[in-house]
Design an enzyme around this catalytic site. Structure first.
Site, PDB file in Angstrom:
ATOM      1  N   ASP A 281       0.814  -1.226   0.000  1.00 20.16           N
ATOM      2  CA  ASP A 281       0.000   0.000   0.000  1.00 20.16           C
ATOM      3  C   ASP A 281       0.847   1.276   0.000  1.00 20.16           C
ATOM      4  O   ASP A 281       0.493   2.258  -0.658  1.00 20.16           O
ATOM      5  CB  ASP A 281      -0.909   0.039   1.238  1.00 20.16           C
ATOM      6  CG  ASP A 281      -1.935  -1.075   1.235  1.00 20.16           C
ATOM      7  OD1 ASP A 281      -2.177  -1.646   0.154  1.00 20.16           O
ATOM      8  OD2 ASP A 281      -2.485  -1.369   2.311  1.00 20.16           O
TER       9      ASP A 281
HETATM   10  P1  NAP Z   1       0.775  -4.017   3.056  1.00 16.89           P
HETATM   11  O1  NAP Z   1       0.155  -3.042   2.141  1.00 16.89           O
HETATM   12  O2  NAP Z   1      -0.082  -4.690   4.067  1.00 16.89           O
HETATM   13  O3  NAP Z   1       1.490  -5.115   2.137  1.00 16.89           O
HETATM   14  C1  NAP Z   1       2.285  -6.104   2.694  1.00 16.89           C
HETATM   15  C2  NAP Z   1       2.668  -7.050   1.584  1.00 16.89           C
HETATM   16  O4  NAP Z   1       3.604  -7.969   2.142  1.00 16.89           O
HETATM   17  C3  NAP Z   1       1.503  -7.864   1.066  1.00 16.89           C
HETATM   18  O5  NAP Z   1       1.097  -7.403  -0.200  1.00 16.89           O
HETATM   19  C4  NAP Z   1       2.012  -9.305   1.039  1.00 16.89           C
HETATM   20  O6  NAP Z   1       1.921  -9.819  -0.285  1.00 16.89           O
HETATM   21  C5  NAP Z   1       3.487  -9.171   1.429  1.00 16.89           C
HETATM   22  N1  NAP Z   1       3.913 -10.243   2.317  1.00 16.89           N
HETATM   23  C6  NAP Z   1       3.282 -10.779   3.375  1.00 16.89           C
HETATM   24  N2  NAP Z   1       4.002 -11.757   3.921  1.00 16.89           N
HETATM   25  C7  NAP Z   1       5.130 -11.855   3.180  1.00 16.89           C
HETATM   26  C8  NAP Z   1       6.276 -12.689   3.235  1.00 16.89           C
HETATM   27  N3  NAP Z   1       6.411 -13.650   4.164  1.00 16.89           N
HETATM   28  N4  NAP Z   1       7.247 -12.510   2.320  1.00 16.89           N
HETATM   29  C9  NAP Z   1       7.124 -11.552   1.355  1.00 16.89           C
HETATM   30  N5  NAP Z   1       6.062 -10.747   1.263  1.00 16.89           N
HETATM   31  C10 NAP Z   1       5.079 -10.891   2.164  1.00 16.89           C
HETATM   32  O7  NAP Z   1       2.001  -3.391   3.863  1.00 16.89           O
HETATM   33  P2  NAP Z   1       2.659  -1.941   3.840  1.00 16.89           P
HETATM   34  O8  NAP Z   1       3.020  -1.530   2.447  1.00 16.89           O
HETATM   35  O9  NAP Z   1       3.721  -1.996   4.878  1.00 16.89           O
HETATM   36  O10 NAP Z   1       1.501  -0.957   4.265  1.00 16.89           O
HETATM   37  C11 NAP Z   1       0.993  -0.965   5.569  1.00 16.89           C
HETATM   38  C12 NAP Z   1      -0.517  -1.023   5.502  1.00 16.89           C
HETATM   39  O11 NAP Z   1      -1.005  -1.354   6.803  1.00 16.89           O
HETATM   40  C13 NAP Z   1      -1.127   0.325   5.131  1.00 16.89           C
HETATM   41  O12 NAP Z   1      -2.345   0.135   4.438  1.00 16.89           O
HETATM   42  C14 NAP Z   1      -1.388   0.939   6.499  1.00 16.89           C
HETATM   43  O13 NAP Z   1      -2.380   1.931   6.479  1.00 16.89           O
HETATM   44  C15 NAP Z   1      -1.841  -0.293   7.266  1.00 16.89           C
HETATM   45  N6  NAP Z   1      -1.639  -0.207   8.706  1.00 16.89           N
HETATM   46  C16 NAP Z   1      -0.549   0.426   9.211  1.00 16.89           C
HETATM   47  C17 NAP Z   1      -0.390   0.527  10.580  1.00 16.89           C
HETATM   48  C18 NAP Z   1       0.800   1.265  11.132  1.00 16.89           C
HETATM   49  O14 NAP Z   1       0.660   1.913  12.146  1.00 16.89           O
HETATM   50  N7  NAP Z   1       1.954   1.165  10.481  1.00 16.89           N
HETATM   51  C19 NAP Z   1      -1.330  -0.066  11.437  1.00 16.89           C
HETATM   52  C20 NAP Z   1      -2.423  -0.755  10.885  1.00 16.89           C
HETATM   53  C21 NAP Z   1      -2.560  -0.806   9.517  1.00 16.89           C
HETATM   54  P3  NAP Z   1       1.858 -11.404  -0.531  1.00 16.89           P
HETATM   55  O15 NAP Z   1       0.705 -11.911   0.278  1.00 16.89           O
HETATM   56  O16 NAP Z   1       1.678 -11.543  -2.004  1.00 16.89           O
HETATM   57  O17 NAP Z   1       3.159 -11.974  -0.058  1.00 16.89           O
END
Ligand code: NAP
Length: 434
Positions: A359
């Site tokens: 994201d």
């Molecule tokens: P993300 O959008 O959740 O994407 C994480 C990606 O990691 C997934 O597309 C997944 O794809 C991949 N993944 C998962 N396990 C994996 C593994 N073992 N090896 C390789 N890839 C793996 O993460 P982000 O870009 O860090 O964004 C964070 C999101 O979480 C945002 O939408 C944010 O708003 C939200 N969020 C953030 C917080 C905070 O405070 N930081 C709290 C709650 C929510 P695959 O399944 O294809 O592997």
């Protein structure tokens, strides 16, 4: 004996004062990585002192704020039944604040935790007129509170008020999903702090008032910072964003082809680069790949390649998630760049290596007005010469939406577990050139 009690009371007051000062210093020192360790130590010592001085409510800060708020609500309820019907108006109003905020924080935090743990569905649950229903519940709870302030003997209304607060907490969080979750969690943290501060007034405990106010205000400030990072206002997060999130979450995944590469091809591309930016995300945390990432950093730096890390404010699942993991792997702090500082450098970057982030790199946030993350500032990785993305599949990230970055000409998908893939790149780099 009374001399001893007075002496003991003075010692406890002094302990509270020292603990309060340590909490303030802890927050200040935790502002920068250089003094963060000292800040954590100060916070720990403050907490030990506070628990030692206040054995009645150590749970408030020892457990998560859901349990802390539960404790606050129970204490408020006990105080109400002990004091009713002789409760002064001021005392009754803070008591109502305490249990309303405490009650909604208990269920709201449990819901949020459940969503993040994926025990509950992450998707927003919405229905027509939701905001009106929610606001009406809050208004009814406040009307009952005002009535109780003037008629503290109306004990039959008290459970109704607490019940509404508990249900309101659930209603507040179920429609929230995707990118808005972190802000809500931080806001709930703030409510837990404020309810604890109100409990401090009820119990006449200065430490609780100070610690609760600190907790409340720091949670609030963090929420504001996070709202800014996601380009959302508070009202938008709490009320306006519901419908948008629900509508866009239904978007179908694309079926366009993507280009993929193997670890040796990825290693070759990295070895030929002179400027590399690594973008870590939630997948790095899941795979616990941070130590392998550090090895990759070492291996590339040894070749004279400039390697930096782009840290998005909400990458991962909690504020500072990536900083904590990379610090654990001893990645130098000065290599960690905040989003605003690195975004201008992507056009001069040879390779952006995205490791389990999704994201926070999605360019749709800048271009697609129907996207639930539209307006959220993202890392401009697509402006680098080559983009390589390590993830296991084409599945979406937390916001549940497709990422157009994966279909761009300069993008190569590196399919696999982050730890295994990075480890294989490191092997190729040392085998091929070491
Ligand atoms: P993300 O959008 O959740 O994407 C994480 C990606 O990691 C997934 O597309 C997944 O794809 C991949 N993944 C998962 N396990 C994996 C593994 N073992 N090896 C390789 N890839 C793996 O993460 P982000 O870009 O860090 O964004 C964070 C999101 O979480 C945002 O939408 C944010 O708003 C939200 N969020 C953030 C917080 C905070 O405070 N930081 C709290 C709650 C929510 P695959 O399944 O294809 O592997």
């Amino acid at each position: 004996m009374s001399d001893f009690a007075g002496y003991q009371q003075h010692i406890i007051e002094l302990i509270y004062l020292v603990a309060s000062a340590l909490f303030i210093l802890a927050l200040k020192w935790m502002n920068t990585p250089a003094t963060a360790r000292r800040g954590i130590l100060a916070g720990e010592i403050g907490m030990v002192l506070a628990i030692g001085g206040t054995p009645a409510v150590p749970q408030r800060t020892a457990l998560s704020h859901a349990f802390g708020a539960f404790c606050v609500t129970l204490v408020g309820t006990a105080e109400f039944y002990l004091r009713t019907p002789n409760v002064q108006p001021f005392m009754m109003s803070v008591l109502c604040c305490e249990v309303i905020l405490g009650g909604l924080t208990v269920t709201g935090s449990l819901m949020a935790a459940g969503k993040l743990q994926e025990v509950l569905p992450q998707r927003p649950i919405t229905f027509k007129g939701q905001n009106i229903v929610n606001l009406s519940m809050l208004v009814i709870a406040i009307v009952i509170a005002v009535y109780l302030v003037h008629n503290p003997g109306a004990t039959h209304l008290y459970p109704v008020m607490v019940g509404i607060a508990l249900v309101f907490g659930i209603m507040l969080v179920i429609p929230i999903g995707g990118a808005d979750m972190p802000t809500v969690i931080s806001l709930l943290n703030s409510y837990a702090g404020l309810s604890a501060a109100a409990m401090g007034f009820v119990l006449n405990n200065k430490l609780l008032i100070i610690a609760g106010a600190l907790d409340g205000s720091s949670g609030f400030i963090l929420s504001v910072i996070m709202s800014k990072a996601m380009n959302r206002s508070f009202t938008n997060v709490l009320f306006g964003a519901f419908g948008q999130v629900a509508a866009a979450a239904a978007g179908a995944q694309e079926t366009r082809p993507v280009k993929s590469a193997s670890p040796d091809e990825a290693a070759g591309i990295l070895a030929a680069a002179s400027k590399v930016v690594i973008v870590p995300g939630y997948g790095m945390a899941v795979a616990q790949a941070q130590h392998k990432v550090r090895e990759l950093y070492d291996s590339l730096t040894k070749r004279g390649i400039d390697v930096r890390f782009a840290i998005h404010p909400v990458a991962g699942r909690m504020p500072g998630h990536m900083n904590v993991l990379l610090a654990e792997a001893d990645v130098p702090y000065d290599r960690l760049m905040e989003m605003d500082d690195i975004n201008g450098d992507f056009p001069q970057t040879d390779v952006s290596l995205i490791i389990g982030a999704n994201d926070v790199t999605n360019p749709a946030a800048k271009t697609d007005q129907s996207s639930p993350i539209y307006g959220m500032p993202v890392l401009d990785v697509e402006r680098s010469h080559t983009v390589m993305v390590i993830k296991r599949s084409m599945n979406p990230g937390f916001a549940g939406i497709d990422n157009p970055l994966y279909y761009m000409d300069q993008t190569l998908m590196l399919f696999g577990d982050a730890k295994v893939f990075v480890s294989n790149i490191v092997k190729e780099l040392s085998g091929g050139h070491g």
